[in-house]
Design a protein around this motif. Structure first.
Motif, mmCIF file in Angstrom:
data_model
loop_
_atom_site.group_PDB
_atom_site.id
_atom_site.type_symbol
_atom_site.label_atom_id
_atom_site.label_comp_id
_atom_site.label_asym_id
_atom_site.label_seq_id
_atom_site.Cartn_x
_atom_site.Cartn_y
_atom_site.Cartn_z
ATOM 1 N N ILE A 110 -47.505 46.803 5.818
ATOM 2 C CA ILE A 110 -47.493 47.230 4.413
ATOM 3 C C ILE A 110 -46.455 48.329 4.217
ATOM 4 O O ILE A 110 -45.655 48.306 3.270
ATOM 5 N N ALA A 111 -46.444 49.287 5.125
ATOM 6 C CA ALA A 111 -45.470 50.385 5.026
ATOM 7 C C ALA A 111 -44.042 49.863 5.100
ATOM 8 O O ALA A 111 -43.154 50.333 4.364
ATOM 9 N N ALA A 112 -43.800 48.875 5.959
ATOM 10 C CA ALA A 112 -42.455 48.303 6.083
ATOM 11 C C ALA A 112 -42.047 47.582 4.803
ATOM 12 O O ALA A 112 -40.889 47.663 4.362
ATOM 13 N N ALA A 113 -42.991 46.866 4.194
ATOM 14 C CA ALA A 113 -42.685 46.145 2.952
ATOM 15 C C ALA A 113 -42.375 47.117 1.824
ATOM 16 O O ALA A 113 -41.439 46.904 1.034
ATOM 17 N N VAL A 114 -43.148 48.196 1.738
ATOM 18 C CA VAL A 114 -42.885 49.198 0.703
ATOM 19 C C VAL A 114 -41.532 49.855 0.935
ATOM 20 O O VAL A 114 -40.746 50.052 -0.002
ATOM 21 N N GLN A 115 -41.230 50.167 2.176
ATOM 22 C CA GLN A 115 -39.942 50.792 2.491
ATOM 23 C C GLN A 115 -38.784 49.878 2.095
ATOM 24 O O GLN A 115 -37.771 50.330 1.540
ATOM 25 N N ALA A 116 -38.923 48.568 2.369
ATOM 26 C CA ALA A 116 -37.866 47.618 2.013
ATOM 27 C C ALA A 116 -37.685 47.536 0.508
ATOM 28 O O ALA A 116 -36.551 47.530 -0.007
ATOM 29 N N ALA A 117 -38.795 47.472 -0.215
ATOM 30 C CA ALA A 117 -38.718 47.400 -1.679
ATOM 31 C C ALA A 117 -38.175 48.697 -2.260
ATOM 32 O O ALA A 117 -37.387 48.688 -3.225
ATOM 33 N N ARG A 118 -38.589 49.823 -1.677
ATOM 34 C CA ARG A 118 -38.119 51.127 -2.141
ATOM 35 C C ARG A 118 -36.603 51.256 -1.943
ATOM 36 O O ARG A 118 -35.876 51.722 -2.834
#
Length: 495
Positions: free
Chosen positions: A56-64
């Motif tokens: 989840i953290a990786a997905a948020v970082q990518a979107a951010r």
């Protein structure tokens, strides 16, 4: 896993063992998977990767990163619309695959899924692509001081799109299409029970060449999903699901003032006025309700409010329709009602019917698992009679094939009972008099009101009053949900 969607034991979930993050299919942080079942046979048809908190953290970082540093939010709306149009074309090409996945995972009849899925998927993306030229993203205005000013609408930021199991592809479309046109980046969080549409969806995003991180897709349980809602890198949460889960998401989001759109539950009324024929109304309420996902639809019309003298006739008419439904494999053209999506949903409906009967409702028909079907999550179409509007049966969302018939003493009594609920998602008024229909519709506290049939329309807008949700999806309001308004006042006289 067999990835041929036409094979009865397999679903097409490209890269089922991976998550789609930052423009790549990546291995999850653990080897855990979710089993996907064929709800008509209880066979395992897929295993999909489970996202945990690090994913989840990786997905948020990518979107951010994509929102903060890629060209995507700064493109002209017409440039983003070109991607939406390409996606619409691919949805049309894969229409049959999406329909089969929807049927296998949730039990919707294939003959209903196949025409509807294109309406939802390609229809949504084309509608929002067209808004690139019609929506006022930048409006020149004159300020009160006489200066030249502009009202500018800019993307809200990183969006967490949390989709339910009952209609995942359609609800992804009405969350992702407007978010993309607005210039947002998105993390799609799929339900563990119905994740395969999300994999197909992400495959299309990859295929059309969306910039890395603009759309990310994960499948996660509640613990990881809460981490997504809590992540400060997420600016907006758009959620469709139960009112209980929506309350939790709203509370968590409020702690950091994150934006939310919540499309939640319903206990929608159908109000029959005294001039309308019972048989005609029953035909519009019975078979369409039972056939369309066995009642697993948030805006289902489940409280049938009729003049007291017509109560028994309505019970009889609905019971005859219920008894005529053909239960079985939802891929079979002859079948008119499929299974519920999962064992726990069937168990929940059984418990709720039992509690309703214990409180005094009368079982007119149904109320059991069909004896002739020993596999699959089937439950008979059910009619409850003599239901008190204050009772459990009238207050709670069954999310299954159960209709409750309620007697009213007058038109105003019917409307008062229709409104006496924590919900306010959908409603219908049955009358031959258009003026009476309009008058009643204006009194009903619901986000959608149909005349002589359920007439919800996502192309205009969909959402609820009260605890049925916050905000709207579809139409211009659905785009506005992903935009922030900014006022720019120049040191220049207005033109």
């Amino acid at each position: 896993m067999n990835t041929n969607p036409k094979h009865e034991h397999g679903l097409n979930a490209p890269h089922a063992d991976k998550l789609y993050i930052g423009g790549h299919w990546v291995a999850p942080s653990s080897t855990e998977t979710f089993q996907v079942l064929n709800c008509a046979s209880e066979e395992v048809v897929a295993h999909v990767a489970k996202a945990n908190k690090p994913d989840i953290a990786a997905a948020v970082q990518a979107a951010r990163h994509a929102f903060d540093h890629s060209p995507w939010p700064r493109m002209a709306p017409a440039e983003r619309a070109a991607y939406l149009e390409k996606m619409a074309q691919r949805f049309e090409a894969l229409n049959d695959e999406f329909a089969r996945v929807w049927t296998t995972e949730t039990g919707i009849l294939y003959k209903i899924a196949k025409p509807r899925i294109g309406l939802f998927l390609s229809g949504a993306f084309r509608q929002y692509a067209a808004m690139a030229s019609s929506h006022p993203f930048v409006e020149p205005v004159r300020s009160a001081s006489g200066h030249q000013a502009y009202r500018v609408q800019e993307p809200v930021g990183v969006v967490a799109a949390i989709v339910p199991w009952n209609g995942p592809a359609a609800l992804m479309a009405y969350k992702v299409a407007p978010a993309l046109l607005a210039g947002c980046t998105v993390i799609i969080k799929c339900s563990p029970e119905a994740p395969c549409s999300g994999h197909l969806f992400a495959h299309i995003c990859d295929e059309v060449g969306l910039p890395p991180g603009v759309v990310n897709m994960v499948t996660a349980d509640r613990e990881a999903s809460e981490a997504l809602v809590r992540d400060p890198g997420v600016d907006k949460i758009t959620f469709t699901g139960s009112t209980a889960a929506g309350r939790r998401i709203g509370a968590v989001a409020a702690e950091r003032v994150a934006r939310v759109t919540l499309e939640l539950g319903g206990k929608s009324p159908a109000v029959l006025l005294d001039d309308y024929d019972i048989e005609a109304a029953a035909q519009m309420l019975g078979a369409p309700y039972y056939s369309y996902m066995s009642g697993q639809v948030c805006h289902s019309l489940t409280r049938i409010i009729v003049p007291r003298r017509k109560h028994d006739a309505m019970v009889q008419a609905l019971s005859a329709i219920a008894q005529g439904m053909v239960l079985g494999n939802p891929m079979d053209e002859a079948v008119t009602m499929g299974p519920l999506a999962m064992a726990r949903q069937r168990d929940s409906v059984e418990r709720m019917v039992a509690q309703s009967l214990a409180e005094g409702a009368r079982l007119a028909t149904g109320g059991r698992r069909p004896a002739h079907l020993d596999h699959g999550f089937f439950y008979e179409p059910t009619v409850l009679a003599d239901v008190d509007n204050r009772s459990f049966a009238a207050r709670n969302e069954f999310f299954g094939p159960v209709l409750s018939v309620i007697a009213a003493d007058s038109e105003q009594h019917a409307i008062d009972m229709a409104n006496d609920t924590i919900f306010g998602l959908n409603a219908v008024v049955f009358t031959h008099d258009t003026e009476r229909a309009m008058h009643a519709a204006r009194q009903l506290r619901a986000g959608s009101v149909g005349h002589n049939a359920s007439r919800t329309d996502f192309s205009i807008g969909f959402g609820g009053f009260k605890q049925s949700g916050i905000g709207r999806e579809g139409g211009a309001d659905g785009l506005a949900a992903f935009l922030e308004s900014k006022v720019i006042v120049l040191d220049q006289a207005a033109q």
